[in-house]
Design an enzyme around this catalytic site. Structure first.
Site, PDB file in Angstrom:
ATOM      1  N   THR A 295      18.175 -38.271  -3.055  1.00 49.96           N
ATOM      2  CA  THR A 295      18.263 -37.481  -4.288  1.00 49.96           C
ATOM      3  C   THR A 295      19.564 -36.682  -4.326  1.00 49.96           C
ATOM      4  OG1 THR A 295      15.873 -37.349  -4.458  1.00 49.96           O
ATOM      5  CG2 THR A 295      17.113 -35.642  -5.604  1.00 49.96           C
TER       6      THR A 295
ATOM      7  N   GLY B 126      13.134 -37.266  -3.228  1.00 50.27           N
ATOM      8  CA  GLY B 126      12.552 -38.304  -4.063  1.00 50.27           C
ATOM      9  C   GLY B 126      11.318 -38.937  -3.456  1.00 50.27           C
TER      10      GLY B 126
ATOM     11  N   GLU C 118       0.833  -1.207   0.000  1.00 53.63           N
ATOM     12  CA  GLU C 118       0.000   0.000   0.000  1.00 53.63           C
ATOM     13  C   GLU C 118       0.867   1.256   0.000  1.00 53.63           C
ATOM     14  OE1 GLU C 118      -0.092  -2.553   1.977  1.00 53.63           O
ATOM     15  OE2 GLU C 118      -2.077  -2.981   2.792  1.00 53.63           O
TER      16      GLU C 118
ATOM     17  N   ARG D  11      16.979 -21.455 -12.772  1.00 56.96           N
ATOM     18  CA  ARG D  11      17.797 -21.016 -13.904  1.00 56.96           C
ATOM     19  C   ARG D  11      16.951 -20.577 -15.092  1.00 56.96           C
ATOM     20  NH1 ARG D  11      19.998 -25.658 -11.954  1.00 56.96           N
ATOM     21  NH2 ARG D  11      19.242 -26.947 -13.660  1.00 56.96           N
TER      22      ARG D  11
ATOM     23  N   CYS E  59      -0.430   0.102   7.543  1.00 57.73           N
ATOM     24  CA  CYS E  59      -0.872   0.513   6.203  1.00 57.73           C
ATOM     25  C   CYS E  59      -2.253   1.148   6.250  1.00 57.73           C
ATOM     26  CB  CYS E  59      -0.881  -0.692   5.274  1.00 57.73           C
ATOM     27  SG  CYS E  59       0.760  -1.335   5.039  1.00 57.73           S
TER      28      CYS E  59
HETATM   29  N1  LIG Z   1      11.574 -37.744 -11.569  1.00 58.88           N
HETATM   30  C1  LIG Z   1      11.514 -37.016 -10.492  1.00 58.88           C
HETATM   31  O1  LIG Z   1      10.633 -36.142 -10.407  1.00 58.88           O
HETATM   32  C2  LIG Z   1      12.519 -37.211  -9.371  1.00 58.88           C
HETATM   33  C3  LIG Z   1      12.620 -36.224  -8.384  1.00 58.88           C
HETATM   34  C4  LIG Z   1      13.521 -36.403  -7.338  1.00 58.88           C
HETATM   35  C5  LIG Z   1      14.281 -37.574  -7.256  1.00 58.88           C
HETATM   36  N2  LIG Z   1      14.182 -38.500  -8.223  1.00 58.88           N
HETATM   37  C6  LIG Z   1      15.004 -39.746  -8.134  1.00 58.88           C
HETATM   38  O2  LIG Z   1      14.700 -40.390  -6.915  1.00 58.88           O
HETATM   39  C7  LIG Z   1      15.853 -41.088  -6.437  1.00 58.88           C
HETATM   40  C8  LIG Z   1      16.036 -40.799  -4.956  1.00 58.88           C
HETATM   41  O3  LIG Z   1      14.839 -41.097  -4.270  1.00 58.88           O
HETATM   42  P1  LIG Z   1      14.871 -41.867  -2.892  1.00 58.88           P
HETATM   43  O4  LIG Z   1      13.459 -42.190  -2.539  1.00 58.88           O
HETATM   44  O5  LIG Z   1      15.875 -42.944  -2.971  1.00 58.88           O
HETATM   45  O6  LIG Z   1      15.511 -40.769  -1.912  1.00 58.88           O
HETATM   46  P2  LIG Z   1      14.957 -39.420  -1.266  1.00 58.88           P
HETATM   47  O7  LIG Z   1      13.500 -39.484  -1.002  1.00 58.88           O
HETATM   48  O8  LIG Z   1      15.493 -38.265  -2.024  1.00 58.88           O
HETATM   49  O9  LIG Z   1      15.771 -39.461   0.090  1.00 58.88           O
HETATM   50  C9  LIG Z   1      15.537 -40.475   1.013  1.00 58.88           C
HETATM   51  C10 LIG Z   1      16.181 -40.074   2.307  1.00 58.88           C
HETATM   52  O10 LIG Z   1      15.579 -38.890   2.805  1.00 58.88           O
HETATM   53  C11 LIG Z   1      15.495 -38.960   4.206  1.00 58.88           C
HETATM   54  N3  LIG Z   1      14.073 -39.068   4.532  1.00 58.88           N
HETATM   55  C12 LIG Z   1      13.055 -39.397   3.729  1.00 58.88           C
HETATM   56  N4  LIG Z   1      11.910 -39.410   4.401  1.00 58.88           N
HETATM   57  C13 LIG Z   1      12.202 -39.087   5.648  1.00 58.88           C
HETATM   58  C14 LIG Z   1      11.439 -38.933   6.833  1.00 58.88           C
HETATM   59  N5  LIG Z   1      10.111 -39.119   6.852  1.00 58.88           N
HETATM   60  N6  LIG Z   1      12.083 -38.593   7.972  1.00 58.88           N
HETATM   61  C15 LIG Z   1      13.403 -38.401   7.953  1.00 58.88           C
HETATM   62  N7  LIG Z   1      14.186 -38.540   6.858  1.00 58.88           N
HETATM   63  C16 LIG Z   1      13.583 -38.870   5.733  1.00 58.88           C
HETATM   64  C17 LIG Z   1      16.220 -40.232   4.618  1.00 58.88           C
HETATM   65  O11 LIG Z   1      17.572 -39.846   4.748  1.00 58.88           O
HETATM   66  P3  LIG Z   1      18.703 -40.588   5.634  1.00 58.88           P
HETATM   67  O12 LIG Z   1      18.675 -42.033   5.212  1.00 58.88           O
HETATM   68  O13 LIG Z   1      19.933 -39.869   5.243  1.00 58.88           O
HETATM   69  O14 LIG Z   1      18.364 -40.371   7.069  1.00 58.88           O
HETATM   70  C18 LIG Z   1      16.011 -41.099   3.393  1.00 58.88           C
HETATM   71  O15 LIG Z   1      16.923 -42.140   3.287  1.00 58.88           O
HETATM   72  C19 LIG Z   1      17.018 -40.596  -7.237  1.00 58.88           C
HETATM   73  O16 LIG Z   1      17.404 -41.643  -8.090  1.00 58.88           O
HETATM   74  C20 LIG Z   1      16.459 -39.453  -8.035  1.00 58.88           C
HETATM   75  O17 LIG Z   1      17.029 -39.371  -9.318  1.00 58.88           O
HETATM   76  C21 LIG Z   1      13.308 -38.372  -9.265  1.00 58.88           C
END
Ligand SMILES: NC(=O)c1ccc[n+]([C@@H]2O[C@H](COP(=O)([O-])OP(=O)(O)OC[C@H]3O[C@@H](n4cnc5c(N)ncnc54)[C@H](OP(=O)(O)O)[C@@H]3O)[C@@H](O)[C@H]2O)c1
Length: 331
Positions: free
Chosen positions: A195, A265, A55, A206, A87
């Site tokens: 991830t 992920g 405002e 970007r 405001c």
């Molecule tokens: N196509 C897409 O849109 C897309 C997007 C993103 C990722 N990806 C792919 O997904 C893959 C990775 O996925 P992911 O499922 O393996 O890993 P993620 O979800 O990225 O990470 C998993 C980790 O996050 C932490 N975490 C998750 N939930 C939690 C909770 N409730 N409380 C505390 N910590 C939590 C834990 O870490 P800690 O074990 O360290 O404690 C867990 O091991 C990669 O290959 C990536 O390329 C694809």
């Protein structure tokens, strides 16, 4: 040509959209002043915390021409003196005739602006419209934690990667540009350690040529695993790490974040749904079928259909050959 309240509203909404991503913990508000003779004489958006609100920006630009005019604001003008003056009083001092606003201020400290204006003889109207760029802040303020949007790119049959692990790129150029434009409007982007370790993402906003946007969200990783030596890009650009979801949300809230984007992920996405903190979903859907591969979620978040996480379909946008579905939490 004489401008209308609708024109002033469009200008106010655009001004609010423009500042989104730069105002937290304050709301990204837009304001426009329509002079008594029907010209838009001042438009403004809220400045970064500590700076003038929308405002005041619009009134400064309007100067004397605000007198007897109409102010259109996306949020009820605040009525408290924080780091800036109220405001509502600025509008009284500018001697506007009418104030139109969209959303009442849910913040108890700041509410009461409409009453203050009426008490000073100003006509106050609430317009029947929504400011989409204010909705995350409104939800966050009501719930006392940041608004969470879960974002993913998937095939038509719900896969985020093929059986061999390939996932770049499921969606096309227009969808990817949209993701980057969206990132610059958020306070933080979050991924799980899985991830961060697998993709070494930079989590930056970007432009098409790879240059950085003027505004960058905070980069946040959730999980306990040590990222030293692997998440090179995150180490180069700077990031925050929290061991769990509640701790991350609390720390982000305390440090001013109101609008955050969770980019996966699948394990973290499942955890966010189980924690009941997903307020909105942005699903970029490609016209592709895989029949197998990684899913959007890592595990079932409901055992039966009646317990499924259900959202309202808020918007459908075509992005090149893909579709963006925007969903919001069911009330
Ligand atoms: N196509 C897409 O849109 C897309 C997007 C993103 C990722 N990806 C792919 O997904 C893959 C990775 O996925 P992911 O499922 O393996 O890993 P993620 O979800 O990225 O990470 C998993 C980790 O996050 C932490 N975490 C998750 N939930 C939690 C909770 N409730 N409380 C505390 N910590 C939590 C834990 O870490 P800690 O074990 O360290 O404690 C867990 O091991 C990669 O290959 C990536 O390329 C694809």
């Amino acid at each position: 040509m004489t401008a209308t309240i609708e024109d002033a509203l469009a200008a106010a909404l655009a001004a609010g959209a423009e500042v989104r991503g730069s105002t937290s913990p304050n709301p990204p508000v837009g304001a426009a002043i329509l002079s008594a003779d029907g010209e838009i004489v001042g438009v403004g958006g809220t400045q970064p915390a500590g700076g003038p609100h929308a405002e005041v920006m619009a009134l400064r630009r309007a100067g004397e021409r605000a007198r007897g005019g109409t102010a259109v604001v996306t949020l009820e003008p605040c009525n408290h003196s924080g780091r800036t003056g109220p405001c509502a009083q600025a509008l009284v001092d500018a001697a506007v005739d009418t104030v139109c606003y969209l959303h009442p201020d849910p913040n108890e400290q700041a509410a009461g602006g409409a009453e203050h204006l009426r008490a000073h003889g100003i006509t106050v109207r609430r317009l029947d419209a929504q400011a989409p760029d204010l909705l995350p802040w409104l939800t966050a303020t009501r719930s006392g934690r940041p608004h969470v949007t879960l974002k993913f790119a998937q095939t038509l049959d719900g896969h985020t990667a093929a059986p061999d692990g390939t996932s770049q790129w499921i969606t096309g150029e227009a969808a990817r540009r949209h993701v980057h434009e969206d990132r610059r409007r958020r306070d933080a982007i979050i991924v799980g350690t899985g991830t961060a370790l697998a993709d070494d993402p930079s989590l930056t906003a970007r432009l098409a040529d790879g240059a950085l946007h003027d505004r960058q969200p905070r980069r946040v990783v959730i999980g306990t695993r040590d990222l030293a030596g692997s998440a090179t890009n995150l180490h180069r650009l700077g990031f925050e790490q929290y061991p769990d979801i509640p701790g991350a949300l609390e720390a982000l809230w305390e440090s001013g974040a109101r609008d955050i984007l969770v980019e996966g992920g699948a394990t973290l996405a499942s955890g966010m749904l189980e924690a009941g903190v997903v307020d909105a979903v942005q699903a970029y859907v490609a016209p592709t079928l895989l029949g197998g591969g990684a899913g959007v979620l890592a595990r079932a978040v409901a055992g039966t259909l009646a317990d499924a996480a259900v959202f309202d379909l808020a918007d459908v946008t075509r992005l090149g050959g893909d579709v963006l579905l925007t969903l919001t939490r069911k009330d």
